[in-house]
Design an enzyme around this catalytic site. Structure first.
Site, PDB file in Angstrom:
ATOM      1  N   CYS A  39       0.844  -1.195   0.000  1.00  0.00           N
ATOM      2  CA  CYS A  39       0.000   0.000   0.000  1.00  0.00           C
ATOM      3  C   CYS A  39       0.882   1.248   0.000  1.00  0.00           C
ATOM      4  O   CYS A  39       1.598   1.492  -0.940  1.00  0.00           O
ATOM      5  CB  CYS A  39      -0.980  -0.048   1.178  1.00  0.00           C
ATOM      6  SG  CYS A  39      -2.388   1.038   0.959  1.00  0.00           S
TER       7      CYS A  39
ATOM      8  N   HIS B  26      -3.593  -5.647   0.894  1.00  0.00           N
ATOM      9  CA  HIS B  26      -2.973  -5.872   2.200  1.00  0.00           C
ATOM     10  C   HIS B  26      -2.978  -7.341   2.600  1.00  0.00           C
ATOM     11  O   HIS B  26      -3.922  -7.802   3.232  1.00  0.00           O
ATOM     12  CB  HIS B  26      -3.753  -5.113   3.270  1.00  0.00           C
ATOM     13  CG  HIS B  26      -3.565  -3.637   3.238  1.00  0.00           C
ATOM     14  ND1 HIS B  26      -2.549  -3.007   3.922  1.00  0.00           N
ATOM     15  CD2 HIS B  26      -4.265  -2.661   2.628  1.00  0.00           C
ATOM     16  CE1 HIS B  26      -2.631  -1.700   3.726  1.00  0.00           C
ATOM     17  NE2 HIS B  26      -3.665  -1.461   2.943  1.00  0.00           N
TER      18      HIS B  26
ATOM     19  N   GLU C 105      -1.406  -8.610   4.982  1.00  0.00           N
ATOM     20  CA  GLU C 105      -1.368  -8.717   6.454  1.00  0.00           C
ATOM     21  C   GLU C 105      -2.761  -8.602   7.065  1.00  0.00           C
ATOM     22  O   GLU C 105      -2.966  -8.914   8.229  1.00  0.00           O
ATOM     23  CB  GLU C 105      -0.406  -7.671   7.048  1.00  0.00           C
ATOM     24  CG  GLU C 105      -0.936  -6.256   7.185  1.00  0.00           C
ATOM     25  CD  GLU C 105      -0.938  -5.446   5.890  1.00  0.00           C
ATOM     26  OE1 GLU C 105      -0.841  -6.038   4.784  1.00  0.00           O
ATOM     27  OE2 GLU C 105      -1.064  -4.204   5.983  1.00  0.00           O
TER      28      GLU C 105
END
Ligand SMILES: Nc1ncnc2c1ncn2[C@@H]1O[C@H](COP(=O)(O)OP(=O)(O)O)[C@@H](O)[C@H]1O
Ligand SMILES: [Mg+2]
Lengths: 87, 225, 734, 87
Positions: free
Chosen positions: B87, B195, B197
């Site tokens: 990002c 993302h 994560e």
């Protein structure tokens, strides 16, 4: 002292979604005669004269930071102002 | 071996990466301040987290790339070791010239946050070798400037070198060629808008992202030998 | 530039009136000081005694709210309230309104509203972990409102997104009454290790007062006064109190303050944000709370503009600023810490062992007032109240006209208040911090508590239409809806915060609404055992004397004891049994279908029984705690048909349902109802718990929305209908 | 056809966080001689002549849409161009 104005816009080949959005909004407000809108960034920068070439400095600033030359172009205007009392 | 998470003023997915690395992957993450001159000697991978470095003022990533630590991140990348930017991290890496192209405002001009289906186009990188080729994965996106741009020449190159790693199945932001993530020519620097994560624990709605970190960790461990 | 009138001229020309002080209030100031106040002093009193800061019209009503309980660690009176959630942790929350600024400059107004409430949370020592909002706009039939909606959403999103705080929930409604008075309420939730709890108090003779964060400019001067006045056509040009938010600066400020609180516990005496009435209100309140005086040197206040006079410096509402009181001798430590975050920390004064609040500028004493006079002597008014005639209507209920039942449902699902809000909440980062277990789109949002098996549920609710028809029951229903959402997600309600958005209290009918709504809410707080731990009052939401509907937003937080109890609204598996819990009656006044079919709500609100409500909520809690439910969804706007459709849409699976009721009843908004689904193997166990309080109405499965009634049936393609519901709002916003 | 350039900046009393951030970045890049930076918006708009006063129209556009007069000021330049082939 220099008063510098820098204008940054997307390269012509790159679609400018912000410009399109503003154009649509203007049409909706009945400004049908608006043909194209380009939106860019505008900087006013006051720079103290330090003996270096102001053009060189402004171009370096633009290349390094103010514009992303992968997708943007810039132009600038330099005004030389004599230091006076501020308003 | 440390996983160095670079922290700029305004980074805000730093802890998310930290927790995934520490709690899910059971490796050792460490925050590295942007003012540091050098990465720790035992750095195995560098992770540039998401967020709003310098408030995304001017352009996302434009100011952060001048941080002192970025010099050493470049050296680190030059040695062929893994660097990943997620990002805002992707935006920083493109601004810093570690990856080609740039990220523009989303076509809708709006910030978009939602789970997004992607295809793994290249599962031959050190970040993706645990995925199947063309596997569909669900990673959340959360960005206002994620609309990838590069000129035609660069795009041809990206394709020729198999540098496109993830593409959107349903392009949410106007990205050129549906690009969601790319690697550099050497294949050791990955930048991606989605993302992983945020998709590494099933309680959060999916764990596809864990495969990416597992790929990375396996490759780092292997490099250590 | 402002010119400072002399004390005598201020009195003679009644300058104080422009700043919102009445003649009586001015005389009271004169009496408290024993002399005429000077220009600066008049300004200080006008700001702190404004409704926005002093609650002079609402205080007697707020007294009704229960504020204590065995889990309550901090009730109203600080930046935010705190509730114990076991294991040494507390949840901190508060809501704030930013209606007036949002009406004037929606992007910045909404953004700075978020910024303000976030500061309240971290000033308590808590890390913000979630944001919610409550938005009420005009109808989407004009460009101006569309623009307002777009910019408000953008402002909320950009600020929270940049701060890295997920916005996990909220509510949005559309009614013409809000056309000129947007309601924009933001709520922030934080987590605290109870040992880190802070107070906004400045104690200890000679302890330094530190100003941290952004510089002061002339922005937002008189914001508190401005928030305490109505709008009208003539006033358009006075709307100049715009402040620009800088979320990046606030993020840095937050990290610095949290580090100070967490890692330098021993040196911080008190901390408070500079919110309404900026420097004066934060500093005077901190001193008064601790029983100390204060001296500030205004020359030291970081300033963005030249030539600011004391009045401007003290009343500016520049954003992203906090005030600290620290222990003497630790100045360098504090300055170094803030420097690390590229944020400024400047000592601007010190605590004094006196009772005076003194300001100096250019070596002159420019204000010298007893701190308690300023903070604690604000007048309190019991305004006259009068019951509005519209409340005394015949009990008859509106009768919907339904020709084609399928068509009516589709039309209902396309109403902006009912349609999917994804085009709004997808503009907010709802997942950052990676704790969001139930994202926006369901009932309450749920975030896990990392490192434990617990979770928090949170919601904001108010149905202004009900309150307009019946403020007392409407107040109870706002509370009940919030609690219903919390319970449906598997949580036990802990407590609430609120924002009381009303018209002008000078209007006796508005005052009646305020009185009745708060009474209803207070009663509900007792029933649900949810004390009020913080809140905010926004009055004068009027345009050309037309008040908004009474809109008391309830922000409720609940605790989920273990993650296996987290329950969502979506139907999960083919074959699961669907039950509706609670009675359905012909309750149509104030409903979405009345609004849709007659363009306004009217009549007397249907009856509401809060005891029954509580019983139904307990039933759902029992079912969830016994692990008998696959899904739970509370019924609210739109009634049963809409509720069933929502659970279907979210689960992407059809239903086959038959109800023993007239078709109209599908859209009745009788309260105290839930839709739950149960796995077939749990049928007997579930029915034993449900007993007479609910009925089996059908099954999950297929790709159709199939609902049979005593009249026509609904039979719609799930995917197509979902598409309509998903796209309706986005289309109308464009 | 008119080619209009509109420049929008915050009023002097309004905080300009972007300007501050850019100034700090320029200083860090060793442009110590930069004194002030203001960041604004820049529009290039092509408008067909429809007989109405172009000044009035541009001002109305600015007041209604392009600028928020509560916090921004604008200025503009109007160039009259004879319709030629575009570049
Ligand atoms: N409607 C309300 N219900 C309960 N408490 C309230 C309400 N309105 C204000 N309060 C409490 O009164 C105190 C002062 O509120 P406020 O002036 O909004 O705080 P701040 O100074 O942080 O802006 C706070 O503790 C707040 O929680
Ligand atoms: Mg506060």
């Amino acid at each position: 002292m220099y008063h510098v104005k820098v204008y940054i816009t997307y390269k012509p080949s790159i679609l400018d979604p912000q410009g399109e959005a503003v154009k649509t909004a203007l049409h909706r407000l009945d400004y049908q005669n608006v043909e194209t809108v380009t939106v860019g960034k505008y900087f006013e920068i006051d720079i103290k004269d330090d003996g270096r070439s102001i053009e060189d400095e402004v171009e370096k600033m633009c290349d390094e930071l103010l514009a992303n030359v992968n997708m943007e172009t810039y132009r600038y205007e330099i005004e030389s102002v004599t230091q006076t009392a501020e308003d | 071996m440390k996983y160095a998470i670079i922290r700029f003023p305004g980074s805000n997915c730093d802890w998310d990466l930290f927790y995934v690395l520490r709690d899910v992957l059971k490796v050792t993450p460490e925050f590295i301040d942007y003012r540091e001159q050098q990465l720790p000697a035992d750095t195995g991978a560098v992770l540039v987290p998401g967020g709003f470095s310098y408030g995304d003022y001017l352009r996302s990533g434009a100011i952060a790339r001048f941080s002192p630590i970025m010099e050493d991140v470049k050296h680190f990348a030059d040695t062929g070791k893994p660097v990943i930017g997620i990002c805002n991290g992707f935006q920083v890496l493109t601004e810093a010239g570690l990856l080609p192209g740039a990220l523009r405002h989303n076509m809708s001009l709006d910030f978009i946050c939602k789970p997004q289906p992607l295809s793994v186009v290249n599962n031959q990188t050190l970040f993706t070798d645990q995925f199947e080729k063309d596997q569909t994965v669900m990673f959340p996106i959360a960005h206002g400037e994620g609309n990838y741009y590069c000129d035609d020449e660069t795009l041809t190159e990206l394709k020729q070198n198999n540098q496109i790693v993830f593409i959107y199945q349903d392009n949410p932001n106007g990205s050129t060629a549906d690009i969601a993530g790319i690697v550099n020519k050497q294949g050791n620097v990955l930048g991606m808008m989605p993302h992983p994560e945020r998709a590494s624990e099933s309680i959060l709605g999916g764990a596809d992202g864990k495969l990416l970190f597992e790929s990375l960790v396996a490759s780092v461990e292997m490099a250590v030998g | 530039m402002m010119t400072e009138l002399s004390p005598v001229d201020i009195k003679a020309q009644k300058l104080y009136q422009q700043w919102g002080l009445s003649d009586d209030e001015f005389s009271q100031v004169e009496k408290l000081l024993g002399r005429l106040p000077n220009f600066t002093e008049t300004g200080l009193f006008a700001a702190i005694w404004s409704e926005h800061c002093a609650y002079k019209n609402s205080k007697p009503l707020l007294k009704q709210f229960p504020t204590t309980g065995k889990r309550i660690l901090q009730g109203p009176g600080e930046g935010a309230g705190i509730i114990d959630i076991d294991d040494g942790q507390g949840v901190v929350f508060k809501a704030e309104s930013h209606n007036h600024p949002t009406a004037v400059e929606p992007y910045q107004g909404a953004a700075t509203g978020v910024g303000g409430i976030v500061r309240d949370i971290f000033s308590m020592g808590a890390r913000p972990v979630a944001m919610l909002d409550s938005l009420h706009f005009g109808e989407l039939d004009d460009t101006q409102t569309k623009y307002l909606v777009d910019q408000t959403i953008a402002g909320i999103g950009d600020y929270g997104n940049c701060m890295g705080i997920p916005t996990v929930g909220g509510e949005t409604t559309f009614d013409d009454i809000f056309k000129h008075n947007t309601v924009m309420n933001a709520m922030c939730v934080g987590l605290l290790d109870n040992a880190d709890q802070q107070k906004g108090a400045a104690a200890g003779d000679d302890n330094p007062i530190y100003y941290v964060g952004a510089k002061t400019g002339r922005d937002g001067i008189q914001g508190a006064i401005f928030a305490s006045a109505e709008f009208s056509d003539e006033q358009e040009s006075q709307r100049s109190a715009v402040q620009v938010g800088d979320p990046f600066a606030e993020k840095q400020l937050m990290e610095a303050c949290l580090e100070l609180i967490h890692e330098h516990t021993d040196i911080l005496v008190g901390i408070q944000d500079m919110g309404a009435a900026g420097l004066v209100s934060s500093s005077a309140e901190m001193g008064a709370k601790a029983g100390y005086g204060m001296e500030l040197n205004l020359d030291l206040v970081p300033q963005r503009e030249a030539g600011m006079i004391p009045y401007e410096l003290m009343l500016s509402e520049s954003q992203e600023r906090m005030l600290l009181c620290i222990k003497k001798g630790h100045e360098q430590e504090v300055e170094d810490l803030f420097a690390k975050y590229e944020s400024e920390a400047v000592q601007i004064g010190h605590v004094t062992d006196s009772t005076q609040y003194k300001l100096y500028q250019h070596d002159q004493l420019v204000a010298d007032v007893p701190v308690h006079a300023l903070v604690d002597e604000a007048p309190v008014y019991h305004k006259p109240s009068r019951r509005p005639a519209r409340l005394d209507q015949a009990a008859g209920q509106f009768e919907p006209t339904i020709n084609d039942l399928n068509e009516t449902l589709i039309q209902m699902l396309s109403q902006p208040t009912i349609a999917s809000k994804h085009s709004i909440y997808e503009r907010y980062d709802s997942m950052v911090q990676t704790n969001t277990v139930v994202a926006p789109g369901g009932d309450a949002a749920v975030i896990r508590l990392r490192g434990t098996d617990k979770a928090l549920a949170m919601t904001t609710d108010a149905n202004p239409r009900y309150l307009y028809l019946e403020p007392h029951d409407g107040g109870q229903i706002a509370m009940s809806e919030a609690a219903r959402n919390i319970v449906a997600s598997g949580a036990i309600p802990l407590g609430i915060t609120d924002c009381l958005n009303f018209g002008s209290p000078e209007d006796p009918e508005v005052y009646y609404e305020l009185e009745q709504a708060t009474k209803g809410m207070a009663e509900a707080c007792e029933i649900f055992e949810t004390p009020v731990i913080s809140g905010n009052v926004s009055l004068y939401n009027e345009f050309n004397k037309q008040p908004i509907y009474p809109t008391p937003m309830v922000g409720m937080v609940g605790l989920i004891k273990s993650s296996d109890l987290i329950t969502t609204i979506d139907f999960k598996h083919e074959g699961d049994l669907i039950y509706v819990l609670g009675q359905t009656n012909g309750d149509f006044n104030g409903t979405e279908i009345q609004k849709m079919q007659q363009q306004e709500v009217s009549g007397r609100l249907f009856d509401f029984d809060i005891t029954y409500e509580k019983q139904q909520q307990d039933l759902v809690t029992n079912l969830i705690n016994s692990h008998l439910l696959q899904s739970a969804h509370d019924l609210a706007e739109g009634g049963l048909a809409v509720g069933l459709a929502e659970s279907s849409f979210n689960g992407n699976v059809g239903i086959d349902v038959a109800v023993d009721m007239p078709q109209n009843y599908l859209f009745a908004e009788t309260q105290s109802r839930f839709i739950v689904s149960v796995a077939p193997e749990n049928q007997a166990a579930a029915e034993k718990v449900i007993g007479e309080n609910g009925a089996l109405i059908g099954k999950v499965g297929g790709s159709q929305l199939l609902i049979r009634t005593n009249d026509q049936d609904i039979n719609l393609d799930l995917a197509k209908t979902k598409q309509t519901w998903r796209e309706a709002l986005a289309c109308q916003l464009n």
